[in-house]
Design a protein around this motif. Structure first.
Motif, short mmCIF file in Angstrom:
data_model
loop_
_atom_site.label_atom_id
_atom_site.label_comp_id
_atom_site.label_asym_id
_atom_site.label_seq_id
_atom_site.Cartn_x
_atom_site.Cartn_y
_atom_site.Cartn_z
N SER A 191 2.94 5.91 -2.28
CA SER A 191 1.58 6.18 -2.73
C SER A 191 1.26 7.66 -2.51
O SER A 191 2.09 8.44 -2.06
CB SER A 191 0.61 5.30 -1.95
N SER A 192 0.02 8.02 -2.79
CA SER A 192 -0.40 9.42 -2.67
C SER A 192 -0.39 9.88 -1.22
O SER A 192 -0.40 9.08 -0.28
CB SER A 192 -1.81 9.58 -3.24
N ALA A 233 0.81 -1.22 0.00
CA ALA A 233 0.00 0.00 0.00
C ALA A 233 0.84 1.27 0.00
O ALA A 233 0.48 2.26 -0.64
CB ALA A 233 -0.93 0.00 1.22
N ALA A 234 1.98 1.27 0.74
CA ALA A 234 2.78 2.48 0.87
C ALA A 234 3.83 2.61 -0.23
O ALA A 234 4.12 3.72 -0.69
CB ALA A 234 3.46 2.52 2.23
N ILE A 267 -4.16 8.24 5.51
CA ILE A 267 -5.16 7.31 6.03
C ILE A 267 -4.49 6.10 6.66
O ILE A 267 -4.83 5.68 7.78
CB ILE A 267 -6.11 6.86 4.90
N MET A 268 -3.50 5.55 5.96
CA MET A 268 -2.79 4.37 6.48
C MET A 268 -2.06 4.68 7.78
O MET A 268 -1.98 3.83 8.68
CB MET A 268 -1.79 3.87 5.44
N THR A 283 -3.39 8.55 0.68
CA THR A 283 -3.24 7.14 1.06
C THR A 283 -2.33 6.99 2.28
O THR A 283 -2.66 6.26 3.23
CB THR A 283 -2.66 6.34 -0.12
#
Length: 377
Positions: free
Chosen positions: A330-331, A72-73, A337-338, A334
């Motif tokens: 990521s953005s 994700a990151a 939130i993570m 993102t």
């Protein structure tokens, strides 16, 4: 937080997850690697299995979480690593297959051949991942042969056998031996009698060997060509890995220690942790030896991370396309939130892990296994 701070925060958080995996799942892989070495009888090997039986699958939460966080990151890192290291990771996966099946079926049949075969399977399941993870870290310092096109699609230009270069094999051996040492310190806390004594001596000897191997690796790194960012307007604001120039420089991996002297705390922690692991093993203080071993693992892993920073995956084929902390993320949304999700869930993981260890504390004996042969692994 601003975008640059988030990028750095996620480098720290993924490092924490990898260290958590090494400290927790590392000791049960270490116990598995030692299963056929210090477990001399069937009941002794069952004692070893039952010390980690309640924890090994929960410990792998750290591995799964770290993999998910990288996906994700750092999506480009995930794609590049899982394609370039495909066969190595497949080898890890097949080795890990032996663990759940071995725990469940090993003691179901009272046949020495059956149990002996599963003992070897559990040994492979502990030793092979430990070795391969170390080899992977070694290849990051040597450089991974890959390139990126304009759409950020990676192409691996090496082979599986190229990963087995001399330096990577050394780091693989260090990884295997330090996790075996960590498993030995855990067995010091959870066993008694002859098995406890063998675990104590094994931890002592391995601490010395790992310290020597870690020093050799340090001297080797000092003479490797390290990667250095040579030209970019503002490295922290890079959007893609194609916006910089990178050069190879002898001893380049040591530059961070001159720029940030506090980073020297990592190799110092590694050596001091190994020293106290040996001393507490001599003094027969298993819990303190385990804590010292955990600090040693943390120091060794941080040494690799600090040496590489800001690189995550250097490219030996196209150095300018190397992946760094600043240009593979990521953005901003993102990462934000993570970050708050991690702030909520990581303490929960720590809490239930600590609770599980607290409830399952105490020493296991061969007499206990003998009297509960049908309800234990």
């Amino acid at each position: 937080m601003d975008y640059e701070t988030l990028k750095l925060a996620w480098w720290v958080l993924i490092g924490v997850l990898l260290i958590g995996f090494a400290v927790t799942d590392g000791f049960d892989m270490g116990v598995g690697a030692l299963l056929r070495i210090i477990g001399k009888t069937d009941n002794e090997r069952r004692v070893m299995m039952n010390t980690i039986g309640p924890h090994w699958d929960g410990n792998q939460v750290w591995f799964i979480t770290a993999g998910g966080a990288i996906f994700a990151a750092w999506p480009i890192v995930y794609a590049t690593a899982f394609s370039g290291f495909y066969w190595a990771l497949l080898l890890v996966l097949f080795a890990l297959f032996f663990r759940p099946v071995g725990f469940e079926y090993r003691s179901k049949i009272d046949d020495p051949r059956w149990r002996g075969a599963w003992d070897w399977g559990l040994t492979v399941g502990g030793a092979v991942p430990a070795l391969v993870f170390g080899v992977a870290f070694g290849n990051l310092l040597v450089g991974v042969p890959f390139g990126l096109d304009e759409f950020m699609r990676s192409t691996y230009t090496g082979s599986f056998w190229a990963l087995l270069n001399p330096f990577a094999l050394l780091t693989g051996v260090i990884s295997l031996l330090m996790l075996a040492m960590h498993g030995g310190t855990y067995l010091q806390m959870r066993t008694d009698g002859a098995l406890h004594e063998r675990a104590r001596k094994t931890s002592l000897y391995l601490a010395v060997v790992v310290a020597v191997a870690f020093a050799v690796a340090g001297f080797w790194v000092a003479n490797l060509d390290g990667y250095v960012i040579s030209a970019i307007n503002d490295v922290t604001k890079a959007v893609t890995p194609l916006q910089k120039e990178v050069m190879l420089q002898s001893g380049g991996w040591l530059e961070n220690y001159g720029r940030y002297p506090w980073m020297m705390s990592a190799p110092a922690m590694g050596f001091i942790g190994l020293l106290f692991t040996a001393l507490f093993s001599i003094a027969n203080r298993g819990a303190l030896a385990f804590v010292s071993s955990s600090f040693a693992l943390t120091g060794i892993i941080c040494t690799a991370g600090f040496s590489l920073f800001p690189f995550i995956m250097p490219s030996s084929t196209f150095p300018a396309q190397s992946l760094t902390v600043w240009d593979v993320v990521s953005s901003e949304l993102t990462l934000n939130i993570m970050f708050w999700v991690a702030m909520f869930f990581v303490p929960i993981i720590l809490s239930y892990t600590a609770w599980g260890y607290y409830k399952m504390r105490g020493r296991l004996t061969t007499d206990f296994i003998e009297s509960n042969k049908y309800s234990t692994y």
